[in-house]
Structures are given as structure tokens and as C-alpha cells.
Design a protein around this motif. Sequence first.
Motif, PDB file in Angstrom:
ATOM      1  N   ALA A  65       1.531   0.232  43.549  1.00 30.73           N
ATOM      2  CA  ALA A  65       1.597  -0.020  42.111  1.00 30.73           C
ATOM      3  C   ALA A  65       0.877   1.087  41.344  1.00 30.73           C
ATOM      4  N   LYS A  66       1.457   1.426  40.226  1.00 36.17           N
ATOM      5  CA  LYS A  66       0.877   2.466  39.375  1.00 36.17           C
ATOM      6  C   LYS A  66      -0.381   1.944  38.682  1.00 36.17           C
ATOM      7  N   THR A  67      -1.412   2.784  38.674  1.00 35.36           N
ATOM      8  CA  THR A  67      -2.675   2.398  38.052  1.00 35.36           C
ATOM      9  C   THR A  67      -2.529   2.388  36.534  1.00 35.36           C
ATOM     10  N   LYS A  68      -2.893   1.286  35.915  1.00 32.81           N
ATOM     11  CA  LYS A  68      -2.802   1.165  34.469  1.00 32.81           C
ATOM     12  C   LYS A  68      -4.125   1.568  33.832  1.00 32.81           C
ATOM     13  N   THR A  69      -4.025   2.289  32.740  1.00 35.18           N
ATOM     14  CA  THR A  69      -5.230   2.702  32.026  1.00 35.18           C
ATOM     15  C   THR A  69      -5.167   2.218  30.593  1.00 35.18           C
ATOM     16  N   VAL A  70      -6.334   2.092  29.992  1.00 35.67           N
ATOM     17  CA  VAL A  70      -6.450   1.673  28.609  1.00 35.67           C
ATOM     18  C   VAL A  70      -7.539   2.519  27.966  1.00 35.67           C
ATOM     19  N   PHE A  71      -7.390   2.774  26.688  1.00 36.34           N
ATOM     20  CA  PHE A  71      -8.388   3.568  25.951  1.00 36.34           C
ATOM     21  C   PHE A  71      -9.293   2.614  25.174  1.00 36.34           C
ATOM     22  N   ILE A  72     -10.620   2.719  25.427  1.00 36.88           N
ATOM     23  CA  ILE A  72     -11.599   1.806  24.843  1.00 36.88           C
ATOM     24  C   ILE A  72     -12.544   2.583  23.939  1.00 36.88           C
ATOM     25  N   CYS A  73     -12.735   2.074  22.731  1.00 40.85           N
ATOM     26  CA  CYS A  73     -13.678   2.699  21.795  1.00 40.85           C
ATOM     27  C   CYS A  73     -15.102   2.448  22.268  1.00 40.85           C
ATOM     28  N   GLN A  74     -15.892   3.509  22.373  1.00 37.92           N
ATOM     29  CA  GLN A  74     -17.263   3.388  22.853  1.00 37.92           C
ATOM     30  C   GLN A  74     -18.217   2.847  21.783  1.00 37.92           C
ATOM     31  N   ALA A  75     -17.731   2.689  20.567  1.00 39.97           N
ATOM     32  CA  ALA A  75     -18.574   2.177  19.488  1.00 39.97           C
ATOM     33  C   ALA A  75     -18.375   0.689  19.240  1.00 39.97           C
ATOM     34  N   CYS A  76     -17.113   0.219  19.343  1.00 41.91           N
ATOM     35  CA  CYS A  76     -16.849  -1.179  18.998  1.00 41.91           C
ATOM     36  C   CYS A  76     -16.045  -1.922  20.053  1.00 41.91           C
ATOM     37  N   ALA A  77     -15.670  -1.250  21.157  1.00 45.15           N
ATOM     38  CA  ALA A  77     -14.942  -1.846  22.280  1.00 45.15           C
ATOM     39  C   ALA A  77     -13.482  -2.153  21.935  1.00 45.15           C
ATOM     40  N   TYR A  78     -12.940  -1.551  20.891  1.00 50.33           N
ATOM     41  CA  TYR A  78     -11.525  -1.726  20.569  1.00 50.33           C
ATOM     42  C   TYR A  78     -10.679  -1.092  21.669  1.00 50.33           C
ATOM     43  N   GLN A  79      -9.586  -1.761  22.061  1.00 49.83           N
ATOM     44  CA  GLN A  79      -8.726  -1.273  23.127  1.00 49.83           C
ATOM     45  C   GLN A  79      -7.378  -0.834  22.567  1.00 49.83           C
ATOM     46  N   SER A  80      -6.883   0.285  23.096  1.00 47.23           N
ATOM     47  CA  SER A  80      -5.595   0.822  22.669  1.00 47.23           C
ATOM     48  C   SER A  80      -4.838   1.312  23.893  1.00 47.23           C
ATOM     49  N   PRO A  81      -3.516   1.118  23.944  1.00 48.08           N
ATOM     50  CA  PRO A  81      -2.743   1.602  25.101  1.00 48.08           C
ATOM     51  C   PRO A  81      -2.592   3.117  25.119  1.00 48.08           C
ATOM     52  N   LYS A  82      -2.876   3.785  24.009  1.00 51.44           N
ATOM     53  CA  LYS A  82      -2.783   5.236  23.960  1.00 51.44           C
ATOM     54  C   LYS A  82      -4.003   5.811  23.234  1.00 51.44           C
ATOM     55  N   TRP A  83      -4.198   7.111  23.418  1.00 51.75           N
ATOM     56  CA  TRP A  83      -5.366   7.756  22.814  1.00 51.75           C
ATOM     57  C   TRP A  83      -5.163   7.919  21.312  1.00 51.75           C
ATOM     58  N   LEU A  84      -6.226   7.645  20.563  1.00 51.89           N
ATOM     59  CA  LEU A  84      -6.227   7.818  19.113  1.00 51.89           C
ATOM     60  C   LEU A  84      -7.443   8.642  18.723  1.00 51.89           C
ATOM     61  N   GLY A  85      -7.273   9.511  17.757  1.00 52.34           N
ATOM     62  CA  GLY A  85      -8.407  10.312  17.300  1.00 52.34           C
ATOM     63  C   GLY A  85      -9.419   9.489  16.538  1.00 52.34           C
TER      64      GLY A  85
END
Length: 450
Positions: free
Chosen positions: A2-22
Amino acid sequence: MAKTKTVFICQACAYQSPKWLGKCPECGEWNTLVETIDQPETPKGLNISTQSKPKLISEIVYDHEERYSTSIKELDIVLGGGLVKGSLVLVGGDPGIGKSTLMLQVANHLSKERKVLYISGEESIKQTKLRADRLDVKANSLYIVAENNIETIRKHVDDLKPAVLIVDSIQTVYTSDITSAPGSVSQVREATNQFMNIAKKNGVSTFIVGHVTKSGAIAGPKILEHMVDTVLYFEGERHHLFRILRAVKNRFGSTNEIGIFEMTHKGLEEVLNPSKLFLSSAAKGATGSVIVPTLEGTRTVLVEMQCLVSQTNFNMPRRMAIGIDYNKLVLLTAVLEKKAGMVLYNQDIYLNVVGGMSIDEPAADLAVVMAIASSFRETVIPDDMIVFGEVGLTGEIRNVNQVQQRLNEGAKMGFRKAIIPHGNLEGLERPKDFTVIGMKHIDEVFKYFF
């Protein structure tokens, strides 16, 4: 596979996003989203009580918290009377401010009567021993271990059964169940949760040291401050002698108290009379210098406020404030121009609270006004006078609280005069050989001095 799934987590507020955001859409911070392997976190140690049956609050027998004295009076004051058994205390501060030094001194005092385990996540045990020798640490029940893995730390706690646990620092601790790097949102949250379980389930009083960001907030998710019982901030300039320990959250006491320390070659020493310390080098016979009694919790501290007003050749004059809110300085400058007729639009104004103190109470308004006027008019405020009072937008001087306490502190430090709001004169007991002058408007102050 199975392909490893990744998530992008904000280090300030723990918000999660499926893709990178500036920019994080939740908290608005830039460049805080970090790629992390998406995996379910095991909720370990969430049950902090062995009794889950609901009970009537009237049936619960609980007289008082069991507290330990740290033998450091200033720290005991900030904690609300001592360290509560089973509490989780977060200590934050800038790098090099003295957090590790304070924790080692606390460990030294507490280990004289009970077992203390000091977890060093940033230094080797030899480095910690070197610092302990410099601080003259002599304790028979102080255990030190250099460890970062939370599972190993739990094993040490189970084997040693300490009464006090100190973790320096929480950003270096990790659990092998989470693949992200130490210091990430997931690691900090899980590590704090495990230490909370240790503190509540085993009755171990726990200190965890936390780093701060550029903005002064503790690094990691905001939930970190919600999980702990007490949050202490260690403030002060690295190259300044004074350190201020302030409680911003305390489930077992007041958040209005501060502790004042002085950094010496032997570590942190308590300042039992901060007024004397802040006034030891106060300017005598200088313009722009005013002494103001400010309240810090239950104590009154006399500090010197200095102002420099200088003519500028530029179209936009500078306004700079250290220790006072910048907007407060701008507001009071506008009051002086409108209500007192002072021409300040072509003057640079620099205001500083000496000693690294920060004043945020309105009682310092009158001192700010008088410091600006004193420097602008080249008039010296008497050295034996203290000043306090709130100034309104119409120039009136409003009442403040704890007037008697402020006057008593001024009399104790050798001052003999005070300018206070006129409304506070009623029912006031003047100290012996002390002159109290009540003012209703800044016009009266200007007629008296300028």
C-alpha cells in the motif's frame, strides 16, 4: 504494498491539509505546514482516573491540594503557594534566558526531602553535571538521565518512582509510535499527553520546559497550554541581569503574581525587594524621569519611567516605547497636544521603563504624561515624589485601585510626596511625614509643575 499516505500539518495550530499550502488558512501563519505520514495515533494513557462512575459533587471529599515548597520563595508565590502534588507545569522562555538553570536549582531544593528525576533531552549527563557544579548543586536524591524516548522515560519513572519529574525540554521528546520528527505537532501533543498521564495517575509533580517562537508563544500546538495545569513564562533580556517569572495560567492559584530573579555567576538569585533593585541607579535631578508604583499581583513595585523628547527635522516624528504599549504612548501624546496645548508634532518621543519591566495597567498613564512634559519643558520632577493615575481622553485624572498599598510602598522606599487622582483622597490614610496631592485634571498638574 500500500502506498504511504501523507498529510501536511500546521506546526502552529495543528491544521491538516492534503496538500502543501504557503499560508495556513486556520491561523494565518506562513510556511508552517510540514509533511507528516498520515497514520492513526494511539490514544495512550487517556484514562487518568481509575474511578469513572459519576458522583455528586457534594459527596466528593477534598479539603486542599497537597503542596511542596520549592524553597524558592519567588517561585512558590507564582505557583500559588508551592508545587501541587500531581500537577503538570509548563515553563517557557527564550533561549538562554535561564529555564534550565531554574529547573536545576528547583531540582536541587526539592531533592533534599524527596526523589527527583531530571530528564535532559538537550544535554549529556556530563554537561548537566558541569552546570550543576557551577550552581553548587549538592543533593542525594537527584537522578539525571539523558533520554528522548517517551517509552524509556516511562520505564525510568516506573522503576524509580520519583515524587518530582523535570523534562528539559518537551520539544526533544518523541514516541516511536509516530514517525514525525521530535518537536512536531504530533510528537509534542502525544508526549505532553503521556506526561499528563504520569502526573495524574501516579501523583508525580511534573515540570516540562518548552521553547518559544519568534513571536514569544510556546512552540508547538496551542493545545499544549490547554493540557497542562500551569503555564509559566520566563521573561527578560538575555544580556540583562533581571528575569521575571510570570504565570499566565494556573489552576491552583492566581495568574497575577510574578517572581523576580537576578542572574549571577552562581545561577538565579531571588530579588525579595524589587523596588530597591529597580531604583538603585535611578536618575537624580534629571528631566523626563518619573517614579511610578505599579501593581504586580499582590505586590507593589516601584519602577523608574524615563522619557526623551527631541526635536526632529523629518516630516514624521518617531514614537518609541519600551515597557509601555506603543498605542498608549500615541494616545497620551494626543491628549497632551489637544488638552494641554503642547506642540509635539515635530518632536521625537522615546519612552522606556527602566529594568526590563513591562507595565500594562492604566495607573501608569499620569507618569507617562508627566515624563513627556518633564523632558519637553526641561523641568525636573522631585526625586522624592511618586506619581500614578489614569488619564482619560478629555484630560481628566481617573481613580485607580490599591492606592493605600502604593503609598505605603513609596513611604517604605523613602519617598515623601505623591501625585494621585483627587477621587482617591477620600478615606485615605497618609503615611507619616508623607504629602499626598490630589489632582482632577492634567491642567492642574501643569500649573503645579510646569
